[in-house]
Design a protein around this motif. Structure first.
Motif, PDB file in Angstrom:
ATOM      1  N   GLU A 111      20.003  -1.015 -69.117  1.00 25.91           N
ATOM      2  CA  GLU A 111      19.914  -0.800 -67.668  1.00 25.91           C
ATOM      3  C   GLU A 111      18.918  -1.736 -67.004  1.00 25.91           C
ATOM      4  O   GLU A 111      19.176  -2.275 -65.923  1.00 25.91           O
ATOM      5  N   GLU A 112      17.784  -1.961 -67.658  1.00 31.89           N
ATOM      6  CA  GLU A 112      16.749  -2.774 -67.021  1.00 31.89           C
ATOM      7  C   GLU A 112      17.142  -4.247 -66.874  1.00 31.89           C
ATOM      8  O   GLU A 112      16.555  -4.975 -66.088  1.00 31.89           O
ATOM      9  N   ARG A 113      18.163  -4.682 -67.645  1.00 33.03           N
ATOM     10  CA  ARG A 113      18.621  -6.070 -67.518  1.00 33.03           C
ATOM     11  C   ARG A 113      19.789  -6.206 -66.552  1.00 33.03           C
ATOM     12  O   ARG A 113      20.123  -7.302 -66.135  1.00 33.03           O
ATOM     13  N   CYS A 114      20.455  -5.114 -66.269  1.00 36.60           N
ATOM     14  CA  CYS A 114      21.681  -5.171 -65.462  1.00 36.60           C
ATOM     15  C   CYS A 114      21.325  -5.288 -63.980  1.00 36.60           C
ATOM     16  O   CYS A 114      20.536  -4.507 -63.455  1.00 36.60           O
ATOM     17  N   THR A 115      21.956  -6.244 -63.333  1.00 39.91           N
ATOM     18  CA  THR A 115      21.723  -6.460 -61.900  1.00 39.91           C
ATOM     19  C   THR A 115      22.821  -5.840 -61.050  1.00 39.91           C
ATOM     20  O   THR A 115      22.764  -5.917 -59.824  1.00 39.91           O
TER      21      THR A 115
ATOM     22  N   TYR B 231      23.410 -11.706 -67.913  1.00 44.84           N
ATOM     23  CA  TYR B 231      22.049 -11.192 -68.087  1.00 44.84           C
ATOM     24  C   TYR B 231      21.838 -10.483 -69.422  1.00 44.84           C
ATOM     25  O   TYR B 231      20.848  -9.772 -69.589  1.00 44.84           O
ATOM     26  N   ASP B 232      22.784 -10.671 -70.341  1.00 44.21           N
ATOM     27  CA  ASP B 232      22.662 -10.037 -71.660  1.00 44.21           C
ATOM     28  C   ASP B 232      22.373  -8.541 -71.543  1.00 44.21           C
ATOM     29  O   ASP B 232      21.526  -7.997 -72.249  1.00 44.21           O
TER      30      ASP B 232
ATOM     31  N   LEU C  82      35.460  -9.617 -73.725  1.00 42.16           N
ATOM     32  CA  LEU C  82      35.290 -10.582 -72.630  1.00 42.16           C
ATOM     33  C   LEU C  82      34.197 -10.135 -71.653  1.00 42.16           C
ATOM     34  O   LEU C  82      33.488 -10.964 -71.086  1.00 42.16           O
ATOM     35  N   CYS C  83      34.075  -8.855 -71.466  1.00 44.32           N
ATOM     36  CA  CYS C  83      33.030  -8.356 -70.558  1.00 44.32           C
ATOM     37  C   CYS C  83      31.648  -8.710 -71.100  1.00 44.32           C
ATOM     38  O   CYS C  83      30.756  -9.117 -70.341  1.00 44.32           O
ATOM     39  N   VAL C  84      31.497  -8.573 -72.407  1.00 45.89           N
ATOM     40  CA  VAL C  84      30.209  -8.879 -73.045  1.00 45.89           C
ATOM     41  C   VAL C  84      29.913 -10.374 -72.931  1.00 45.89           C
ATOM     42  O   VAL C  84      28.791 -10.782 -72.624  1.00 45.89           O
TER      43      VAL C  84
END
Ligand code: SF4
Ligand code: SF4
Length: 165
Positions: free
Chosen positions: A46-50, A100-101, A93-95
């Protein structure tokens, strides 16, 4: 040489006679899983997801559903992050698309259900899940290892990870 094929065949047969069996008593015995194994599973940080939704746009089946809320200053909070793993084809493909990894394949594969709606995983299910796959994230092994997962095998019978042999 004439008859060489028969000799090779007999050699293989004899070798199998003296080898220990490969059979595993699954699910009592855990199945060794490759570090890059792609299960019907995801791990999301969560902390990496924008909330950019690049993963959702990359999904050929359109099974990722993201809703964000603006926090101002060009930042967004992710309100909803759902993946319908019942329709997912585990293509990854989503990965691969996530800049933002923040999204990983998981290594869980025992997620079947007799209720269709149970196959939609929510952000609470995949946030900091911990069962990361190194698929497409090999350069991030160190970071994944920091989360104490990548050097371990998921043991389906106990639901725990055990050290990789
Ligand atoms: S693995 Fe493929 S089908 Fe599944 S959610 Fe990601 S992009 Fe979509
Ligand atoms: S998981 Fe990655 S691609 Fe998907 S919304 Fe978050 S940052 Fe964007």
């Amino acid at each position: 040489m004439y008859g060489l094929g028969i000799v090779k065949g007999m050699y293989t047969t004899l070798m199998h006679l003296v080898r220990p069996p490969f059979t595993r008593q699954y699910p009592e015995e855990p199945v060794p899983i490759s570090q890059r194994f792609r299960g019907y599973d995801f791990a999301w940080v969560e902390e990496r997801c924008t909330g950019c939704a690049t993963c959702a746009k990359a999904c050929p089946h359109g099974v990722i559903d993201i809703i964000t809320e603006s926090l101002g200053d060009n930042r967004y909070a992710v309100e909803r992050f759902d993946i319908d793993i019942g329709l997912c084809m585990v293509c990854g493909l989503c990965v691969e698309a996530c800049p933002y990894d923040a999204l990983f394949m998981g290594i869980g594969f025992e997620l079947s259900s007799d209720r269709r709606w149970d196959l939609v995983v929510h952000k609470e299910d995949i946030a900091n899940r911990g069962k990361f796959s190194a698929y497409y994230r090999t350069p991030l092994k160190e970071k994944i290892a920091d989360r104490e997962e990548i050097t371990e095998i998921y043991n389906p019978s106990t639901g725990q990870n055990t050290p990789h042999a």
